[in-house]
Design an enzyme around this catalytic site. Structure first.
Site, PDB file in Angstrom:
ATOM      1  CG  ASP A  23    -127.308  10.674  30.715  1.00  0.00           C
ATOM      2  OD1 ASP A  23    -127.419  11.548  31.480  1.00  0.00           O
ATOM      3  OD2 ASP A  23    -128.175   9.896  30.354  1.00  0.00           O
ATOM      4  CE1 TYR A  47    -117.004   7.799  43.911  1.00  0.00           C
ATOM      5  CE2 TYR A  47    -114.496   7.367  44.498  1.00  0.00           C
ATOM      6  CZ  TYR A  47    -115.749   7.606  43.477  1.00  0.00           C
ATOM      7  OH  TYR A  47    -115.340   7.396  42.157  1.00  0.00           O
ATOM      8  CE  LYS A  71    -129.305   9.228  34.570  1.00  0.00           C
ATOM      9  NZ  LYS A  71    -129.319   9.365  32.869  1.00  0.00           N
ATOM     10  CG  ASP A  78    -113.190   9.385  40.467  1.00  0.00           C
ATOM     11  OD1 ASP A  78    -112.252   9.610  39.965  1.00  0.00           O
ATOM     12  OD2 ASP A  78    -113.330   8.095  41.013  1.00  0.00           O
TER      13      ASP A  78
END
Ligand code: NAD
Length: 361
Positions: free
Chosen positions: A225, A124, A191, A249
């Site tokens: 995930d 971002y 991740k 987000d």
């Protein structure tokens, strides 16, 4: 005690929902002097600026703001007033509780989650290289040379910086929040198996900070995930999640969905000594001025604000009133009715009136 608080009505449905929240706060008896400042499309019309400096100055001075949603203009260079406020004031922690309320249609019951999202870096930051531009091609050449890996020449590139400083800061915030708010377990979502130098750094920072809270708060790790799958099947296994910006987000919207959506999801953006409270939903321009939308998310954001300024009794009273009005299901907006076409749905103002009546009972 008298509090001075910045009020930013925003635009679109912002005026209606912030007015509803302001009236509900005042009904609790808390002594507040509001300093109202304009941002968004109305500020643009009146001052020629979407985010006048007066807005930032007012928040810096008062340290606390209640903010309505603001439309992000499409097709201008300006990214978002909301992101600009967070960046200018270094509001690095985005806190979004996702809580089940009786009377709100949702797949699950008894969910009580808090999402703590890093707000200041990650994808971002807006550091982007457009496909085909000379600097993009130069960057691709450099990367190929340094890493011996191939990148397609027609690629666009977005940079994902994640620092040790910001990672430790957000995880420390999450642990301190957990201690203060009687949370038992923190799950660090990442991740790191794929992005070893960014998510890996975030995870390492989290493990480091967690050591300082051993024995007080349980610390767990989850790959993002798998986390998404776990949340939609067993959300009650989780308590507080801490995540880098992008996953935060996405996962916070997923959690809003778990508890029945945008109408009831509040939020806070918090920095070292400054905090801005706002609903998760946007300015829903098509409903502007119709006295139609649900004020609950904004009022629940005000509950978070009252806790932040240590007006715990008022916060409790206001949250209880919102809960009861939603559970009763009579004086609620269309989105909280079993059938959104239900003619007995009330408007934004009338739902706030019912909450105020309940507080005064
Ligand atoms: P949105 O949240 O404004 O609206 C999406 C839909 O959700 C609406 O059409 C409506 O059906 C429903 N909805 C939203 N709030 C509701 C409420 N209080 N009660 C009942 N229903 C509600 O999202 P969008 O349409 O993607 O965004 C509109 C604008 O808001 C965009 O310019 C966007 O950039 C901006 N935005 C601002 C913020 C913020 O100020 N923090 C956050 C999100 C989006």
């Amino acid at each position: 005690m008298r509090h001075k608080i910045t009020l930013i009505p925003g635009d679109g449905i912002g005026y209606e929902v912030t007015l509803a929240a302001k009236r509900c706060i005042e009904a609790t008896g808390v002594n507040i002097e509001w300093e109202e400042v304009l941002a968004g499309s109305d500020a643009l019309d009146k001052t020629g600026e979407l985010l006048p400096q007066a807005v930032l100055d007012s928040i810096k001075k008062n340290k606390v703001a209640l903010k309505g949603p603001i439309t992000t203009p499409i097709g201008t260079g300006f990214r978002s007033v909301n992101v600009a406020i967070r960046q200018a004031l270094d509001l690095y922690a985005c806190v979004r509780p996702a809580k089940s309320y009786i009377g709100v249609k949702s797949r699950f019951k008894d969910i009580d989650l808090v999402i703590v999202r890093e707000n200041s870096e990650d994808l971002y930051c807006g550091i982007e290289f457009k496909e085909g531009e000379p600097e993009t091609l130069e960057l691709i050449r450099r990367i190929e040379k340094d890493t011996k890996r191939k990148i397609r020449q027609d690629s666009g590139i977005t940079i994902k910086p994640i620092s040790k400083f910001a990672s430790q800061r957000i995880v420390r915030f999450a642990f301190e929040y957990a201690l203060k708010n009687n949370r038992k377990k923190i799950t660090c979502v990442h991740k790191a198996n794929i992005m070893k130098f960014t998510d890996g750094l975030f995870l390492e920072a989290a493990r480091e900070v967690a050591k300082g809270f051993a024995g007080k708060i349980i610390f767990e790790e989850a790959i993002v995930d798998n986390m998404a799958m776990q949340l939609v099947s067993k959300p009650n296994n989780y308590d507080l999640l801490v995540l880098p910006n992008l996953y935060g987000d996405i996962i916070s919207d997923l959690c809003a969905g778990l508890v029945g959506g945008l109408g009831v999801t509040p939020g806070a953006n918090i920095g070292n000594d400054t905090a801005v409270f706002e609903a998760v939903h946007g300015s829903a321009p098509k409903y502007k001025g119709q006295n139609k939308v649900n004020p609950a998310a904004m009022i629940l954001s005000a509950v978070l604000m009252l806790r932040h300024i240590k007006e715990d009794n008022a916060a409790l009273k206001l949250e209880q009133a919102v809960k009861e009005i939603i559970a009763e299901g009579k004086f609620v907006t269309y989105d909280l009715k079993a059938d959104p076409q239900d003619q007995s749905a009330v408007g934004t103002k009338e739902m706030a009136d019912a909450i105020i009546e309940n507080i005064k009972r």
